[in-house]
Design a protein around this motif. Sequence first.
Motif, PDB file in Angstrom:
ATOM      1  N   ARG A 223     -22.165  -1.749   9.567  1.00 43.59           N
ATOM      2  CA  ARG A 223     -22.510  -3.182   9.620  1.00 43.59           C
ATOM      3  C   ARG A 223     -21.360  -3.988   9.027  1.00 43.59           C
ATOM      4  N   TYR A 224     -20.126  -3.751   9.474  1.00 42.19           N
ATOM      5  CA  TYR A 224     -19.002  -4.534   8.940  1.00 42.19           C
ATOM      6  C   TYR A 224     -19.169  -5.995   9.330  1.00 42.19           C
ATOM      7  N   PHE A 225     -19.159  -7.002   8.438  1.00 43.07           N
ATOM      8  CA  PHE A 225     -18.914  -6.943   7.031  1.00 43.07           C
ATOM      9  C   PHE A 225     -20.120  -7.454   6.267  1.00 43.07           C
TER      10      PHE A 225
ATOM     11  N   THR B 185      -8.307   4.443   8.526  1.00 42.01           N
ATOM     12  CA  THR B 185      -9.381   4.081   9.454  1.00 42.01           C
ATOM     13  C   THR B 185      -8.934   3.059  10.511  1.00 42.01           C
ATOM     14  N   LYS B 186      -7.661   2.677  10.487  1.00 37.70           N
ATOM     15  CA  LYS B 186      -7.208   1.611  11.381  1.00 37.70           C
ATOM     16  C   LYS B 186      -6.660   2.164  12.707  1.00 37.70           C
ATOM     17  N   PHE B 187      -6.442   1.260  13.656  1.00 39.49           N
ATOM     18  CA  PHE B 187      -5.946   1.587  15.006  1.00 39.49           C
ATOM     19  C   PHE B 187      -4.747   2.536  14.932  1.00 39.49           C
TER      20      PHE B 187
ATOM     21  N   TYR C 157      -2.044 -15.055   7.435  1.00 36.24           N
ATOM     22  CA  TYR C 157      -3.158 -14.307   8.015  1.00 36.24           C
ATOM     23  C   TYR C 157      -3.288 -12.886   7.477  1.00 36.24           C
ATOM     24  N   ASP C 158      -4.544 -12.500   7.297  1.00 39.74           N
ATOM     25  CA  ASP C 158      -4.899 -11.093   7.105  1.00 39.74           C
ATOM     26  C   ASP C 158      -5.030 -10.534   8.527  1.00 39.74           C
ATOM     27  N   ALA C 159      -4.060  -9.689   8.901  1.00 41.52           N
ATOM     28  CA  ALA C 159      -4.028  -9.152  10.264  1.00 41.52           C
ATOM     29  C   ALA C 159      -4.339  -7.655  10.247  1.00 41.52           C
TER      30      ALA C 159
ATOM     31  N   PHE D 239      -0.465  -6.599   8.271  1.00 40.15           N
ATOM     32  CA  PHE D 239      -1.199  -5.560   9.011  1.00 40.15           C
ATOM     33  C   PHE D 239      -1.625  -4.453   8.050  1.00 40.15           C
ATOM     34  N   SER D 240      -2.724  -3.785   8.383  1.00 39.71           N
ATOM     35  CA  SER D 240      -3.115  -2.584   7.617  1.00 39.71           C
ATOM     36  C   SER D 240      -2.857  -1.343   8.459  1.00 39.71           C
ATOM     37  N   PHE D 241      -2.351  -0.308   7.792  1.00 43.86           N
ATOM     38  CA  PHE D 241      -2.183   1.000   8.443  1.00 43.86           C
ATOM     39  C   PHE D 241      -3.002   2.038   7.682  1.00 43.86           C
TER      40      PHE D 241
ATOM     41  N   ALA E 135      -2.496  -2.864   2.786  1.00 46.06           N
ATOM     42  CA  ALA E 135      -2.570  -4.285   3.157  1.00 46.06           C
ATOM     43  C   ALA E 135      -3.045  -5.155   1.999  1.00 46.06           C
ATOM     44  N   THR E 136      -3.879  -4.601   1.124  1.00 44.41           N
ATOM     45  CA  THR E 136      -4.375  -5.399  -0.004  1.00 44.41           C
ATOM     46  C   THR E 136      -3.222  -5.799  -0.928  1.00 44.41           C
ATOM     47  N   THR E 137      -2.368  -4.822  -1.260  1.00 44.56           N
ATOM     48  CA  THR E 137      -1.179  -5.174  -2.073  1.00 44.56           C
ATOM     49  C   THR E 137      -0.292  -6.116  -1.292  1.00 44.56           C
TER      50      THR E 137
ATOM     51  N   GLY F 283     -14.216   4.570  12.338  1.00 45.48           N
ATOM     52  CA  GLY F 283     -13.096   4.718  11.401  1.00 45.48           C
ATOM     53  C   GLY F 283     -12.585   6.134  11.269  1.00 45.48           C
ATOM     54  N   ARG F 284     -13.026   7.044  12.178  1.00 47.76           N
ATOM     55  CA  ARG F 284     -12.450   8.386  12.175  1.00 47.76           C
ATOM     56  C   ARG F 284     -10.967   8.229  12.497  1.00 47.76           C
ATOM     57  N   PRO F 285     -10.054   8.808  11.695  1.00 52.18           N
ATOM     58  CA  PRO F 285      -8.622   8.559  11.942  1.00 52.18           C
ATOM     59  C   PRO F 285      -8.156   8.985  13.338  1.00 52.18           C
TER      60      PRO F 285
HETATM   61  N1  T4K Z   1      -8.560  -6.964   5.425  1.00 51.15           N
HETATM   62  C1  T4K Z   1      -9.456  -6.490   6.324  1.00 51.15           C
HETATM   63  C2  T4K Z   1     -10.058  -7.436   7.302  1.00 51.15           C
HETATM   64  C3  T4K Z   1      -9.791  -5.121   6.325  1.00 51.15           C
HETATM   65  O1  T4K Z   1     -10.685  -4.645   7.203  1.00 51.15           O
HETATM   66  C4  T4K Z   1      -9.191  -4.264   5.382  1.00 51.15           C
HETATM   67  C5  T4K Z   1      -9.536  -2.874   5.329  1.00 51.15           C
HETATM   68  C6  T4K Z   1      -8.243  -4.812   4.480  1.00 51.15           C
HETATM   69  C7  T4K Z   1      -7.953  -6.185   4.537  1.00 51.15           C
HETATM   70  C8  T4K Z   1      -7.531  -3.974   3.466  1.00 51.15           C
HETATM   71  O2  T4K Z   1      -6.642  -3.076   4.072  1.00 51.15           O
HETATM   72  P1  T4K Z   1      -6.064  -1.821   3.198  1.00 51.15           P
HETATM   73  O3  T4K Z   1      -5.724  -2.328   1.827  1.00 51.15           O
HETATM   74  O4  T4K Z   1      -7.159  -0.762   3.160  1.00 51.15           O
HETATM   75  O5  T4K Z   1      -4.839  -1.375   3.964  1.00 51.15           O
HETATM   76  C9  T4K Z   1     -12.828   1.026   5.318  1.00 51.15           C
HETATM   77  C10 T4K Z   1     -11.367   1.084   4.872  1.00 51.15           C
HETATM   78  O6  T4K Z   1     -11.228   1.777   3.627  1.00 51.15           O
HETATM   79  C11 T4K Z   1     -10.712  -0.252   4.777  1.00 51.15           C
HETATM   80  O7  T4K Z   1      -9.305  -0.016   4.752  1.00 51.15           O
HETATM   81  C12 T4K Z   1     -11.036  -1.093   6.005  1.00 51.15           C
HETATM   82  N2  T4K Z   1     -10.544  -2.433   5.931  1.00 51.15           N
HETATM   83  C13 T4K Z   1     -12.544  -1.168   6.189  1.00 51.15           C
HETATM   84  C14 T4K Z   1     -12.916  -1.936   7.416  1.00 51.15           C
HETATM   85  O8  T4K Z   1     -13.043   0.150   6.332  1.00 51.15           O
HETATM   86  P2  T4K Z   1     -14.976   1.672   4.036  1.00 51.15           P
HETATM   87  O9  T4K Z   1     -15.381   1.518   2.636  1.00 51.15           O
HETATM   88  O10 T4K Z   1     -15.947   1.303   5.085  1.00 51.15           O
HETATM   89  O11 T4K Z   1     -14.380   3.139   4.310  1.00 51.15           O
HETATM   90  P3  T4K Z   1     -15.114   4.532   4.393  1.00 51.15           P
HETATM   91  O12 T4K Z   1     -14.495   5.425   3.378  1.00 51.15           O
HETATM   92  O13 T4K Z   1     -16.590   4.374   4.402  1.00 51.15           O
HETATM   93  O14 T4K Z   1     -14.627   5.063   5.820  1.00 51.15           O
HETATM   94  C15 T4K Z   1     -15.236   4.660   7.026  1.00 51.15           C
HETATM   95  C16 T4K Z   1     -15.524   5.894   7.872  1.00 51.15           C
HETATM   96  O15 T4K Z   1     -14.303   6.425   8.330  1.00 51.15           O
HETATM   97  C17 T4K Z   1     -16.224   7.028   7.134  1.00 51.15           C
HETATM   98  O16 T4K Z   1     -17.585   6.969   7.416  1.00 51.15           O
HETATM   99  C18 T4K Z   1     -15.619   8.291   7.725  1.00 51.15           C
HETATM  100  C19 T4K Z   1     -14.319   7.842   8.340  1.00 51.15           C
HETATM  101  N3  T4K Z   1     -13.143   8.345   7.620  1.00 51.15           N
HETATM  102  C20 T4K Z   1     -12.595   7.593   6.614  1.00 51.15           C
HETATM  103  C21 T4K Z   1     -11.446   8.028   5.970  1.00 51.15           C
HETATM  104  C22 T4K Z   1     -10.836   7.226   4.860  1.00 51.15           C
HETATM  105  C23 T4K Z   1     -12.596   9.548   7.986  1.00 51.15           C
HETATM  106  O17 T4K Z   1     -13.117  10.235   8.883  1.00 51.15           O
HETATM  107  N4  T4K Z   1     -11.459   9.985   7.372  1.00 51.15           N
HETATM  108  C24 T4K Z   1     -10.853   9.277   6.370  1.00 51.15           C
HETATM  109  O18 T4K Z   1      -9.791   9.686   5.842  1.00 51.15           O
HETATM  110  O19 T4K Z   1     -13.655   0.797   4.220  1.00 51.15           O
END
Ligand code: T4K
Length: 350
Positions: free
Chosen positions: A294-296, A173-175, A152-154, A168-170, A58-60, A6-8
């Motif tokens: 370990r997602y999810f 941490t996304k693509f 769909y949640d994409a 879609f989510s942007f 994406a949540t909103t 999830g590194r941007p």
């Molecule tokens: N549906 C699905 C299936 C999803 O996977 C998600 C989001 C959503 C809906 C909701 O989408 P949004 O409402 O967020 O648009 C992260 C994300 O916060 C979350 O958006 C994402 N899924 C999920 C899979 O991953 P966490 O709690 O694991 O994030 P966090 O803060 O631990 O970050 C992961 C790693 O990324 C960190 O270890 C370090 C790195 N990182 C993170 C951020 C934010 C960075 O290097 N820089 C950064 O700015 O949820």
Amino acid sequence: MPFYVGRPNLPEKEVFFRFVDEIWKRKVLTNNGPLVQQFEREVADLVGVRNAVAVSNATTGLELVIRILGLTGEVILPSFTFIATAHALTLQGIKPVFCDIDKYTWCIDPTRVVELITKKTSAVLGVHLFGHLCDDEALTIIAETANLKLFYDAAHSFPSRSEELEVFSFHATKFINSFEGGVIVTEDNYLAEELRRFRNFGFAGTDQVSGLGTNAKMSEIHAAMGLASLRNLERVLDRNLRNYEVYSEQLSDIPNIFLRPAQGNLHYIVLEVEPTYRDSLVLYLQNRNVFVRRYFYPGCHNSGPYRTLKHQEMPNTDWANSSVICLPTGLAVTPDDALYICNLIKEKIQ
Ligand code: T4K
């Protein structure tokens, strides 16, 4: 150096700043500005859909869709997803009904959906997980037969999509990221207009409020990042592909672990590990600064407000929860880094 899932994927700073200069010149910061409109057009063109509606995340986006589709009662969704998918329903007063996933795709299993339909069911919410698309054909037949909505949640699948309404989510941490952000896509012009109104307090024109609404707008600075990131798409995809090749070459013959097949944008490279080894491998890697995830785990049905709900037996979900490891990839990980990570895995497992 630490490695993260999830590194941007950062675009060129200069490209981002060129868009930021436009904001400074125009002094339009938000409220459906020109960069948001351009971002929507580019997303729509890329995925091949008539309407793209940008939102704050994406949540909103999911909450808006649930509201606009007029869902009630119960909605069937997989438990093996990010908690946001379930929360978006619960916050709208809808009961999430958790369903098992398909053994191969790890997306919602259509044959198990049928078992969960009741008089209260109003929709099926599939999740295109880790780049895999749901079985849209089977789900469409089920939804049409039972007169249910399907969407769909994409969050993971951009730019691939099925034919339905999806979000879609942007997120960072996304693509592709816009710091925070989401985009709802739909072929339905009327629905798109309703979503646009709802994301802007219900305004149908200046001084004219046609109904309820909220503030779910994307701002111009977020759209600037989204536009810059779209120009980076091929580079990210190419890196993900090269990293996947290394993981695949290095990890294919190791007992007790299995690299899941490559799909879509390859933003999540996923390992299945024999459950008795999984957590010790995670710890081993994390102690060496490789922050695999370990997602999810432990799944929505084992989390927060959902623990006490009754749910169907979910053997495939249980397996995914106890075996999954997501590996680092993206622009912050080179193929040499991937090789280093593979060597650590081999060191621990063999
Ligand atoms: N549906 C699905 C299936 C999803 O996977 C998600 C989001 C959503 C809906 C909701 O989408 P949004 O409402 O967020 O648009 C992260 C994300 O916060 C979350 O958006 C994402 N899924 C999920 C899979 O991953 P966490 O709690 O694991 O994030 P966090 O803060 O631990 O970050 C992961 C790693 O990324 C960190 O270890 C370090 C790195 N990182 C993170 C951020 C934010 C960075 O290097 N820089 C950064 O700015 O949820």
